[in-house]
Design a protein around this motif. Structure first.
Motif, PDB file in Angstrom:
ATOM      1  N   LYS A 159     -57.220 -36.539 110.597  1.00  0.00           N
ATOM      2  CA  LYS A 159     -58.090 -36.243 109.413  1.00  0.00           C
ATOM      3  C   LYS A 159     -58.273 -37.484 108.452  1.00  0.00           C
ATOM      4  O   LYS A 159     -58.996 -37.304 107.353  1.00  0.00           O
ATOM      5  N   PHE A 160     -57.602 -38.483 108.600  1.00  0.00           N
ATOM      6  CA  PHE A 160     -57.526 -39.727 108.077  1.00  0.00           C
ATOM      7  C   PHE A 160     -58.596 -40.940 108.524  1.00  0.00           C
ATOM      8  O   PHE A 160     -58.538 -41.864 108.038  1.00  0.00           O
ATOM      9  N   SER A 161     -58.985 -40.368 109.642  1.00  0.00           N
ATOM     10  CA  SER A 161     -59.865 -41.622 110.186  1.00  0.00           C
ATOM     11  C   SER A 161     -61.102 -41.890 109.690  1.00  0.00           C
ATOM     12  O   SER A 161     -61.672 -42.736 109.941  1.00  0.00           O
ATOM     13  N   ALA A 162     -61.703 -40.891 108.857  1.00  0.00           N
ATOM     14  CA  ALA A 162     -63.068 -40.971 108.201  1.00  0.00           C
ATOM     15  C   ALA A 162     -62.636 -41.848 106.977  1.00  0.00           C
ATOM     16  O   ALA A 162     -61.830 -42.203 106.495  1.00  0.00           O
ATOM     17  N   GLN A 163     -63.839 -42.415 106.350  1.00  0.00           N
ATOM     18  CA  GLN A 163     -63.558 -43.043 105.334  1.00  0.00           C
ATOM     19  C   GLN A 163     -63.676 -42.014 104.239  1.00  0.00           C
ATOM     20  O   GLN A 163     -64.225 -41.073 103.972  1.00  0.00           O
ATOM     21  N   ILE A 200     -49.998 -24.569 104.574  1.00  0.00           N
ATOM     22  CA  ILE A 200     -49.153 -25.502 103.884  1.00  0.00           C
ATOM     23  C   ILE A 200     -48.736 -25.098 102.431  1.00  0.00           C
ATOM     24  O   ILE A 200     -50.007 -24.650 101.833  1.00  0.00           O
ATOM     25  N   GLN A 201     -47.762 -24.953 101.825  1.00  0.00           N
ATOM     26  CA  GLN A 201     -47.662 -24.819 100.392  1.00  0.00           C
ATOM     27  C   GLN A 201     -47.504 -26.299  99.693  1.00  0.00           C
ATOM     28  O   GLN A 201     -46.491 -27.009 100.288  1.00  0.00           O
ATOM     29  N   SER A 202     -48.359 -26.561  98.816  1.00  0.00           N
ATOM     30  CA  SER A 202     -48.057 -27.879  98.284  1.00  0.00           C
ATOM     31  C   SER A 202     -47.226 -27.317  96.861  1.00  0.00           C
ATOM     32  O   SER A 202     -47.484 -26.765  96.191  1.00  0.00           O
ATOM     33  N   ALA A 203     -45.960 -28.070  96.995  1.00  0.00           N
ATOM     34  CA  ALA A 203     -44.920 -27.811  96.177  1.00  0.00           C
ATOM     35  C   ALA A 203     -45.184 -28.725  94.751  1.00  0.00           C
ATOM     36  O   ALA A 203     -46.057 -29.373  95.034  1.00  0.00           O
ATOM     37  N   GLY A 245     -45.038 -24.420 105.582  1.00  0.00           N
ATOM     38  CA  GLY A 245     -44.297 -25.634 105.414  1.00  0.00           C
ATOM     39  C   GLY A 245     -44.377 -26.016 103.915  1.00  0.00           C
ATOM     40  O   GLY A 245     -45.136 -25.383 103.023  1.00  0.00           O
ATOM     41  N   LEU A 246     -43.592 -27.157 103.596  1.00  0.00           N
ATOM     42  CA  LEU A 246     -43.930 -27.766 102.127  1.00  0.00           C
ATOM     43  C   LEU A 246     -44.505 -29.127 102.144  1.00  0.00           C
ATOM     44  O   LEU A 246     -44.252 -29.794 103.066  1.00  0.00           O
ATOM     45  N   ILE A 247     -45.253 -29.457 101.161  1.00  0.00           N
ATOM     46  CA  ILE A 247     -45.726 -30.889 101.180  1.00  0.00           C
ATOM     47  C   ILE A 247     -45.465 -31.203  99.697  1.00  0.00           C
ATOM     48  O   ILE A 247     -45.992 -30.680  98.918  1.00  0.00           O
ATOM     49  N   PHE A 248     -44.929 -32.596  99.765  1.00  0.00           N
ATOM     50  CA  PHE A 248     -44.807 -33.251  98.443  1.00  0.00           C
ATOM     51  C   PHE A 248     -45.549 -34.443  98.352  1.00  0.00           C
ATOM     52  O   PHE A 248     -45.661 -35.205  99.300  1.00  0.00           O
ATOM     53  N   SER A 249     -46.174 -34.783  97.183  1.00  0.00           N
ATOM     54  CA  SER A 249     -46.601 -36.188  97.176  1.00  0.00           C
ATOM     55  C   SER A 249     -45.429 -37.014  96.453  1.00  0.00           C
ATOM     56  O   SER A 249     -44.638 -36.591  95.345  1.00  0.00           O
ATOM     57  N   CYS A 250     -45.004 -37.957  96.960  1.00  0.00           N
ATOM     58  CA  CYS A 250     -43.639 -38.526  96.597  1.00  0.00           C
ATOM     59  C   CYS A 250     -44.088 -39.629  95.788  1.00  0.00           C
ATOM     60  O   CYS A 250     -43.389 -40.259  94.823  1.00  0.00           O
ATOM     61  N   HIS A 269     -56.617 -36.419  96.231  1.00  0.00           N
ATOM     62  CA  HIS A 269     -57.669 -36.229  97.454  1.00  0.00           C
ATOM     63  C   HIS A 269     -56.769 -36.172  98.606  1.00  0.00           C
ATOM     64  O   HIS A 269     -56.963 -35.438  99.625  1.00  0.00           O
ATOM     65  N   LEU A 270     -56.023 -37.157  98.712  1.00  0.00           N
ATOM     66  CA  LEU A 270     -55.176 -37.256  99.920  1.00  0.00           C
ATOM     67  C   LEU A 270     -54.314 -36.095 100.249  1.00  0.00           C
ATOM     68  O   LEU A 270     -54.195 -35.531 101.221  1.00  0.00           O
ATOM     69  N   LEU A 271     -53.721 -35.543  99.196  1.00  0.00           N
ATOM     70  CA  LEU A 271     -53.078 -34.368  99.132  1.00  0.00           C
ATOM     71  C   LEU A 271     -53.780 -33.041  99.824  1.00  0.00           C
ATOM     72  O   LEU A 271     -53.323 -32.187 100.499  1.00  0.00           O
ATOM     73  N   GLU A 272     -55.020 -32.844  99.128  1.00  0.00           N
ATOM     74  CA  GLU A 272     -56.018 -32.099  99.559  1.00  0.00           C
ATOM     75  C   GLU A 272     -56.146 -32.083 101.350  1.00  0.00           C
ATOM     76  O   GLU A 272     -56.264 -31.052 101.860  1.00  0.00           O
ATOM     77  N   VAL A 273     -56.397 -33.218 101.531  1.00  0.00           N
ATOM     78  CA  VAL A 273     -56.843 -33.302 103.122  1.00  0.00           C
ATOM     79  C   VAL A 273     -55.567 -32.939 103.953  1.00  0.00           C
ATOM     80  O   VAL A 273     -55.585 -32.300 104.640  1.00  0.00           O
ATOM     81  N   LEU A 274     -54.240 -33.418 103.430  1.00  0.00           N
ATOM     82  CA  LEU A 274     -53.149 -32.890 104.212  1.00  0.00           C
ATOM     83  C   LEU A 274     -52.777 -31.416 104.189  1.00  0.00           C
ATOM     84  O   LEU A 274     -52.525 -30.929 105.202  1.00  0.00           O
ATOM     85  N   GLU A 275     -53.050 -30.873 103.027  1.00  0.00           N
ATOM     86  CA  GLU A 275     -53.071 -29.333 102.936  1.00  0.00           C
ATOM     87  C   GLU A 275     -54.203 -28.670 103.919  1.00  0.00           C
ATOM     88  O   GLU A 275     -54.059 -27.579 103.969  1.00  0.00           O
ATOM     89  N   SER A 276     -55.193 -29.316 104.069  1.00  0.00           N
ATOM     90  CA  SER A 276     -56.069 -28.795 105.254  1.00  0.00           C
ATOM     91  C   SER A 276     -55.813 -28.651 106.549  1.00  0.00           C
ATOM     92  O   SER A 276     -56.232 -28.104 107.399  1.00  0.00           O
ATOM     93  N   ILE A 277     -54.538 -29.285 106.848  1.00  0.00           N
ATOM     94  CA  ILE A 277     -54.239 -29.324 108.160  1.00  0.00           C
ATOM     95  C   ILE A 277     -53.821 -27.693 108.588  1.00  0.00           C
ATOM     96  O   ILE A 277     -53.204 -27.173 107.880  1.00  0.00           O
ATOM     97  N   SER A 278     -54.439 -27.285 109.811  1.00  0.00           N
ATOM     98  CA  SER A 278     -54.019 -25.746 110.041  1.00  0.00           C
ATOM     99  C   SER A 278     -52.936 -26.087 110.911  1.00  0.00           C
ATOM    100  O   SER A 278     -52.735 -26.655 111.818  1.00  0.00           O
TER     101      SER A 278
END
Ligand code: C2E
Ligand code: CA
Ligand code: CA
Length: 458
Positions: A119-123, A3-6, A87-92, A73-82
């Motif tokens: 990915k978000f199920s942990a604390q 994933i590319q973080s735009a 694709g592109l990911i944006f923090s809106c 931090h949330l963005l990093e978690v999303l970027e770690s999805i294999s």
């Protein structure tokens, strides 16, 4: 990299708005267009909107300066999805992310929401604060749902919003969602219009209906519950189950409750003129319980309509009390000091703890219709009996709502439930009809009640 973080958007600025700034959209649009051009022609693209929520609003948990770290931090978690594709990911916004991917393989694409949720199920721990994060994901597809990037983003956001509302983790866009959203907007604008009319205006299409409450011992009417009805100019009759939650969500409820109270007080004063001195219960919402000015307004209305406070009752639900038990207890105490009866509505559905009954100065509890309707199940009967007995020992009244048949009524009579309400005994009606059928209703209800017990207790 999968994933590319735009360029992240609005990351420096926390806002709970759901919309994207125009500038941000321009950047995002051109990045997405580039991705589409680089993808094999004819490939559909999938737009996921990931709405993140914490159990308590994030801006009340963390200082503004730390919210930026939370978003990163949330963005990093999303970027770690294999993923198998780029694709592109944006923090809106601080609480929303857009993920755009070519949907080469529908089966793979359909697994993405599950991957994200896991990915978000942990604390998370941010600046020593431990946070539980929940995601509500919406998706729209190019070209199936639209050919416009902006529209696809809106549809994905709308779907995520709807997923959150219905407490689901994922919802794909369907045209029905747009219909629901259009209807909500129409209802909200109609409600705002009503609420901007002067409070004394008779033109508001809000009307109160009154449902009788009966004593099981004597078979007579001991009071009414006021239930609001809205006749919308274009949409016709709207059930309170639809417009009250909308009013609660948009905080219009505090104004609506004022309209409801005024209308009800007017009807109580009309009753008094006919020498009918039966209390009327008004339902209030969680936000009203937190509103310190409500008490003053009720006091002013009682004075204006010259109504003794024992003719007004307040019903609050168990769940609204639990939203902020401390403030709720204080407000309930003040209502009681003013002389109002306060009942806990829908008792037995939330996280009811019989123990907390002693900490809230309520006058009665109302057994929820789900409990009443299941009285034929032995376990439910035992619970109802225990509630009735405990409430009696604590000096708290009990009313069973949702009584729909004679069997249920007799069971409640056997368990010594003092008060009942339900379609069997009387439906909610405009005041004039509720009053004109009182005698007929009394005769009918007395007929239903087990006569031998009625006579014994008189
Ligand atoms: P609630 O306070 O639990 O009110 C009881 C609901 O059950 C009412 O629906 C009533 O018409 C219905 N009902 C009465 N008897 C029976 C029965 O025997 N069987 C069944 N199945 N239902 C019965 P309604 O009027 O549609 O109101 C729904 C909900 O909307 C209310 O539930 C209350 O939470 C809310 N509501 C209604 N009026 C107001 C209001 O003036 N203010 C506020 N804040 N909420 C209101
Ligand atoms: Ca109620
Ligand atoms: Ca109820």
């Amino acid at each position: 990299m999968s994933i590319q973080s735009a360029e992240t958007i609005n990351i420096d600025k926390y806002s709970d708005r759901e919309s994207l700034s125009l500038d941000a959209c321009r950047h995002m649009n051109s990045d997405i267009e580039a991705l589409i051009s680089a993808t094999r022609e004819g490939t559909s693209m999938i737009f996921f909107y990931i709405k993140v929520s914490t159990s308590t609003p994030i801006n009340t948990l963390l200082p503004i300066s730390h919210i930026k770290d939370f978003t990163k931090h949330l963005l990093e978690v999303l970027e770690s999805i294999s993923l198998t594709q780029t694709g592109l990911i944006f923090s809106c916004e601080a609480d929303g992310f857009l993920l755009v991917l070519p949907a080469h393989d529908r089966a793979v694409a359909s697994k993405i929401p599950i991957q994200i949720a896991s990915k978000f199920s942990a604390q998370f721990t941010i600046h020593n604060r431990s946070l539980t994060v929940k995601t509500s994901i919406g998706a729209s597809i190019l070209p199936k749902d639209s050919s416009s990037i902006e529209e696809l983003i809106r549809l994905a956001m709308l779907s995520a919003h709807s997923a959150k509302e219905s407490q689901r983790s994922f919802k794909a866009y369907s045209p029905a969602l747009d219909e629901i959203s259009k209807r909500h907007n129409l209802l909200l604008s109609g409600m705002s219009t009503i609420l901007t009319q002067p409070l004394s205006s008779e033109g508001q299409n809000i009307q109160m209906h009154f449902q009788p409450k009966y004593s099981v011992r004597t078979g007579s009417i001991v009071g009414f519950e006021a239930l609001c009805r809205w006749n919308h100019d274009a949409l016709g009759n709207i059930a309170p189950g639809e417009f009250i939650p909308l009013a609660e969500k948009t905080k219009l409820i505090t104004q609506l409750t004022r309209v409801i109270l005024r209308k009800t007080m007017l009807e109580i004063s009309e009753n008094s003129k006919l020498n009918i001195k039966l209390p009327v219960a008004v339902n209030i919402s969680a936000l009203d319980l937190m509103d310190p000015t409500l008490l003053l307004d009720i006091r002013a209305l009682l004075y204006e309509f010259d109504i003794p406070s024992n003719l007004l009752e307040i019903e609050v639900t168990e769940t609204s009390i639990m939203k902020n038990a401390k403030v709720a207890a204080h407000q309930i105490e003040n209502f009681r000091k003013l002389g109002l009866s306060v009942g806990i509505d829908d008792f037995g559905t939330g996280n009811s703890s019989l123990a907390y009954l002693s900490s809230f100065p309520v006058s009665h509890i109302k057994l929820d219709h789900l409990l009443t309707g299941n009285i034929n199940h032995k376990r439910t009967e035992i619970i109802i009996e225990a509630i009735i007995n405990l409430a009696a020992k604590l000096g708290i009244g009990v009313i069973a709502e949702g009584v729909e048949n004679v069997d249920t009524l007799h069971k409640l009579q056997d368990l010594s439930c003092p008060l009942v309400q339900g379609y069997l005994l009387g439906k909610p009606k405009p005041r004039s009809l509720a009053l004109s059928s009182m005698l007929e209703d009394f005769t009918r209800v007395a007929g239903y009640l087990n006569q031998s017990k009625l006579l014994r207790s008189q």
